[in-house]
Design a protein around this motif. Structure first.
Motif, short mmCIF file in Angstrom:
data_model
loop_
_atom_site.label_atom_id
_atom_site.label_comp_id
_atom_site.label_asym_id
_atom_site.label_seq_id
_atom_site.Cartn_x
_atom_site.Cartn_y
_atom_site.Cartn_z
N ARG A 268 3.10 35.18 -20.29
CA ARG A 268 4.10 35.25 -21.36
C ARG A 268 4.74 36.64 -21.44
O ARG A 268 4.05 37.65 -21.57
CB ARG A 268 3.49 34.88 -22.71
CG ARG A 268 4.40 35.12 -23.90
CD ARG A 268 3.96 34.35 -25.13
NE ARG A 268 4.14 32.90 -24.92
CZ ARG A 268 3.95 32.00 -25.88
NH1 ARG A 268 3.59 32.38 -27.10
NH2 ARG A 268 4.13 30.72 -25.63
N TRP B 28 2.47 39.69 -23.02
CA TRP B 28 1.33 39.37 -23.88
C TRP B 28 0.12 38.90 -23.10
O TRP B 28 -0.97 38.80 -23.66
CB TRP B 28 1.73 38.31 -24.91
CG TRP B 28 2.54 38.89 -26.03
CD1 TRP B 28 2.91 40.20 -26.19
CD2 TRP B 28 3.07 38.19 -27.16
NE1 TRP B 28 3.64 40.36 -27.32
CE2 TRP B 28 3.75 39.15 -27.96
CE3 TRP B 28 3.05 36.88 -27.58
CZ2 TRP B 28 4.40 38.81 -29.14
CZ3 TRP B 28 3.69 36.53 -28.76
CH2 TRP B 28 4.35 37.49 -29.54
N GLU C 253 2.92 24.71 -28.41
CA GLU C 253 2.52 23.53 -27.65
C GLU C 253 3.22 22.27 -28.14
O GLU C 253 3.67 21.46 -27.35
CB GLU C 253 1.00 23.35 -27.74
CG GLU C 253 0.50 22.14 -26.97
CD GLU C 253 -1.01 22.00 -27.06
OE1 GLU C 253 -1.56 21.09 -26.45
OE2 GLU C 253 -1.64 22.83 -27.77
N ASP D 54 7.73 31.95 -20.91
CA ASP D 54 6.44 31.57 -20.34
C ASP D 54 6.66 31.28 -18.86
O ASP D 54 7.13 30.20 -18.50
CB ASP D 54 5.88 30.34 -21.07
CG ASP D 54 5.38 30.67 -22.46
OD1 ASP D 54 4.93 31.81 -22.67
OD2 ASP D 54 5.45 29.80 -23.34
N GLY E 129 -0.17 26.74 -26.08
CA GLY E 129 -0.06 27.94 -26.89
C GLY E 129 0.45 27.57 -28.26
O GLY E 129 0.39 26.42 -28.68
N GLU F 183 -1.00 32.95 -20.79
CA GLU F 183 -0.91 31.96 -21.86
C GLU F 183 -1.74 30.72 -21.56
O GLU F 183 -2.30 30.10 -22.46
CB GLU F 183 0.56 31.58 -22.08
CG GLU F 183 0.83 30.79 -23.32
CD GLU F 183 0.54 31.56 -24.59
OE1 GLU F 183 0.31 30.91 -25.64
OE2 GLU F 183 0.54 32.80 -24.55
N SER F 184 -1.79 30.32 -20.30
CA SER F 184 -2.60 29.17 -19.92
C SER F 184 -2.90 29.22 -18.43
O SER F 184 -2.21 29.90 -17.66
CB SER F 184 -1.90 27.85 -20.28
OG SER F 184 -0.72 27.70 -19.51
#
Length: 304
Positions: free
Chosen positions: A257, A244, A302, A204, A299, A247-248
């Motif tokens: 990610r 991907w 978390e 990440d 995610g 993620e945030s």
């Protein structure tokens, strides 16, 4: 003549009456040893054939490397030998118990008494050795089902680390600090195994909010793809890397990610090398990483 024959048979009957029981007991004991030797020879032969077959297949092709890795070979050998040891022990107890029953029958002990005695001994053993029996059965199932093996990185709840020995009663696990943990198999209620099949390196990567996300994504994918195509990593990275996506998002950073699927035994080594290359790639791109204290990653991991 007939009288002489009758006297002969009478002498044989007297001799058998005097020595029949000892001879019968000796024959039962000898027969039990012979039966155990035959069973042990058969089990040893099967174990030897399996181990020899594993050694013969050690030079597997690259496409079979995942299923035929040295770790997998060690696990097969270990599991086969453990099962062979259990079968030998079980056969010894069964043959010994049967021989004891036959000997007691020769001595004239009532069958009902034998059953009652066996029930009493079984109840006493069940009460006094519940923990040992639980350890034994749980260890047996772990070996049969290949839940863990030597060299595996596992999480057993109370202890986590690399498995050094898998016994029928106790499993030995050495943690990252070098402490060797002896875990009773009966106390293991879950096994998290990081060394079976395949693993996934998940990175990440936080980048500044104002950075060009498309350029960062492309650079991350290029770095991971180039690494996966190198001969050194070709056999350890088993799928194409993928990004991907985001993620945030926070006021200070965007977390992207990157994932790479690897052989289980290469997860940590590949992850360390990939992180180094990601850092170099972002440096070349001129991306200045934000302070980690300002980032909140959200995610599916978390909680961790």
């Amino acid at each position: 003549m007939q009288q002489t024959a009758a006297e002969g048979w009478e002498a044989v009957a007297e001799w058998w009456a005097a020595w029949g029981q000892p001879i019968g007991i000796v024959l039962v004991i000898v027969g039990a040893f012979i039966a155990y030797w035959i069973v042990k020879a058969i089990v040893s032969r099967v174990v030897h054939e399996v181990v020899t077959g594993v050694k013969r297949k050690a030079d597997a092709a690259d496409t079979e490397a995942l299923a035929n890795s040295p770790l997998a070979q060690v696990r097969v050998v270990q599991r086969t030998r453990a099962i062979g040891s259990v079968l030998n022990t079980l056969a010894g107890w069964v043959i010994g118990a049967f021989a004891l029953i036959v000997i007691l029958s020769i001595l004239g002990v009532n069958a009902a008494s034998l059953v009652a005695m066996a029930g009493f001994l079984g109840a006493a053993a069940g009460v006094g050795a519940q923990g040992i029996i639980k350890d034994f059965l749980n260890g047996l199932f772990m070996v049969f089902e290949d839940q863990l093996g030597i060299g595996d990185t596992v999480d057993l709840g109370e202890a986590s680390g690399v498995v050094e020995s898998v016994g029928i009663r106790v499993t030995q696990v050495r943690d990252v600090h070098g402490t060797l943990w002896y875990v009773r198999n009966g106390e293991i209620v879950r096994v998290g195994n990081e060394s079976q099949g395949w693993a996934r390196v998940v990175i990440d990567q936080a980048v500044p909010y104002e950075a060009d996300i498309d350029a960062v994504t492309e650079r991350l994918l290029d770095v991971a793809t180039a690494m996966s195509e190198e001969p050194e990593w070709l056999g350890r990275i088993i799928d194409k890397p993928a990004v991907w996506g985001i993620e945030s998002v926070s006021a200070e950073a965007v977390v992207v990610r990157l994932v790479v699927k690897t052989r289980a035994s290469a997860k940590y080594e590949a992850g360390r090398e990939l992180r180094r290359r990601v850092k170099e790639g972002l440096d070349e791109l001129g991306v200045t990483l934000p302070s980690l204290q300002k980032i909140v990653v959200k995610g599916m991991e978390e909680r961790a």
